[in-house]
Design a protein around this motif. Sequence first.
Motif, short mmCIF file in Angstrom:
data_model
loop_
_atom_site.label_atom_id
_atom_site.label_comp_id
_atom_site.label_asym_id
_atom_site.label_seq_id
_atom_site.Cartn_x
_atom_site.Cartn_y
_atom_site.Cartn_z
N LEU A 135 0.69 -1.20 0.15
CA LEU A 135 -0.01 -0.03 -0.03
C LEU A 135 0.76 1.19 -0.07
CD1 LEU A 135 -2.66 -0.97 2.35
CD2 LEU A 135 -3.17 -0.66 0.10
N VAL A 136 2.03 1.16 0.49
CA VAL A 136 2.68 2.39 0.49
C VAL A 136 3.30 2.95 -0.98
CG1 VAL A 136 5.14 3.43 1.80
CG2 VAL A 136 3.56 1.82 3.01
N ASP A 137 3.29 4.05 -1.35
CA ASP A 137 3.53 4.81 -2.51
C ASP A 137 4.81 5.47 -2.30
OD1 ASP A 137 1.31 3.90 -4.23
OD2 ASP A 137 0.13 5.07 -2.37
N ASP A 138 5.13 6.17 -1.27
CA ASP A 138 6.25 7.29 -1.17
C ASP A 138 6.83 6.96 0.28
OD1 ASP A 138 5.97 9.32 -3.46
OD2 ASP A 138 3.94 8.83 -3.06
N ILE A 139 8.25 7.08 0.27
CA ILE A 139 8.89 6.83 1.59
C ILE A 139 9.84 8.34 1.58
CG2 ILE A 139 10.90 5.66 2.95
CD1 ILE A 139 10.08 3.09 0.93
N HIS A 140 9.42 8.90 2.69
CA HIS A 140 10.17 10.19 3.08
C HIS A 140 10.98 9.91 4.28
CE1 HIS A 140 8.34 13.01 0.44
NE2 HIS A 140 7.30 12.31 0.62
N LEU A 141 12.33 9.87 4.27
CA LEU A 141 13.30 9.60 5.59
C LEU A 141 14.17 10.68 5.62
CD1 LEU A 141 14.58 6.05 4.85
CD2 LEU A 141 12.54 6.65 6.08
N PHE A 142 14.12 11.51 6.99
CA PHE A 142 14.88 12.46 7.38
C PHE A 142 16.21 11.81 8.24
CE2 PHE A 142 10.68 13.69 6.41
CZ PHE A 142 10.87 15.10 5.76
N ALA A 143 17.23 11.76 7.80
CA ALA A 143 18.55 11.04 8.36
C ALA A 143 19.11 12.12 9.05
CB ALA A 143 19.16 10.22 7.46
N HIS A 144 19.13 11.85 10.36
CA HIS A 144 20.02 12.67 11.39
C HIS A 144 21.53 12.10 11.35
CE1 HIS A 144 17.24 15.46 13.39
NE2 HIS A 144 16.24 14.56 12.72
N PRO A 145 22.52 12.86 11.45
CA PRO A 145 23.95 12.63 11.57
C PRO A 145 24.38 11.85 12.88
CG PRO A 145 23.75 15.05 12.04
CD PRO A 145 22.40 14.38 11.80
#
Length: 183
Positions: A135-145
């Motif tokens: 069902l998932v169409d888009d993945i947004h990841l906000f990767a911290h250092p």
Amino acid sequence: MARLRFSAITSADGYVNDADGSFDWAVPSDELHAVVNDHQREIGTLLLGRRMYEVMRYWETAPGDVPGPGGEFARIWRDSDKIIYSRTMDGVFGARTTLEAEFDPAAVSALKALSVRDLGIGGPTLAAEAFAAGLVDDIHLFAHPVIVGGGTRALPDGIPMRLELVSAERIGDVVHTHHRVLR
């Protein structure tokens, strides 16, 4: 048809929290918060697991008249419909919030078909069910250092997917990647 977006603030090694359950390293800067707000503004309905809901419930009563991205997020949160999936909760708090005992892929698929605005899914455990159902169409990841070395993985194990990189951007010291799931 609306798209289902999975978004997560992660460590550089792909965890949403560390082995002790802490995510104090993930507090967004105002700059990052503004970008997250832009994404959230496009979402009409949020699908959340119990733990993610308990973390995010703060925004139900956070002051919306505070200037800046925090106040703006509080207003966006309250204007969004929310469906909480939990077998252990007796009820939910807040306007525009409903409780479902089970994640039903057919119901989510129907919601996607009927929705004018995109849907968001939060929480890696619930998202794993949506990933498994395709069902998932888009993945947004906000990767911290930061490398936390263990904890709760943002993306599920055992579910192979082909992805297309849509965009990558630097927001302060955080890297935001947007991938589209290929079918």
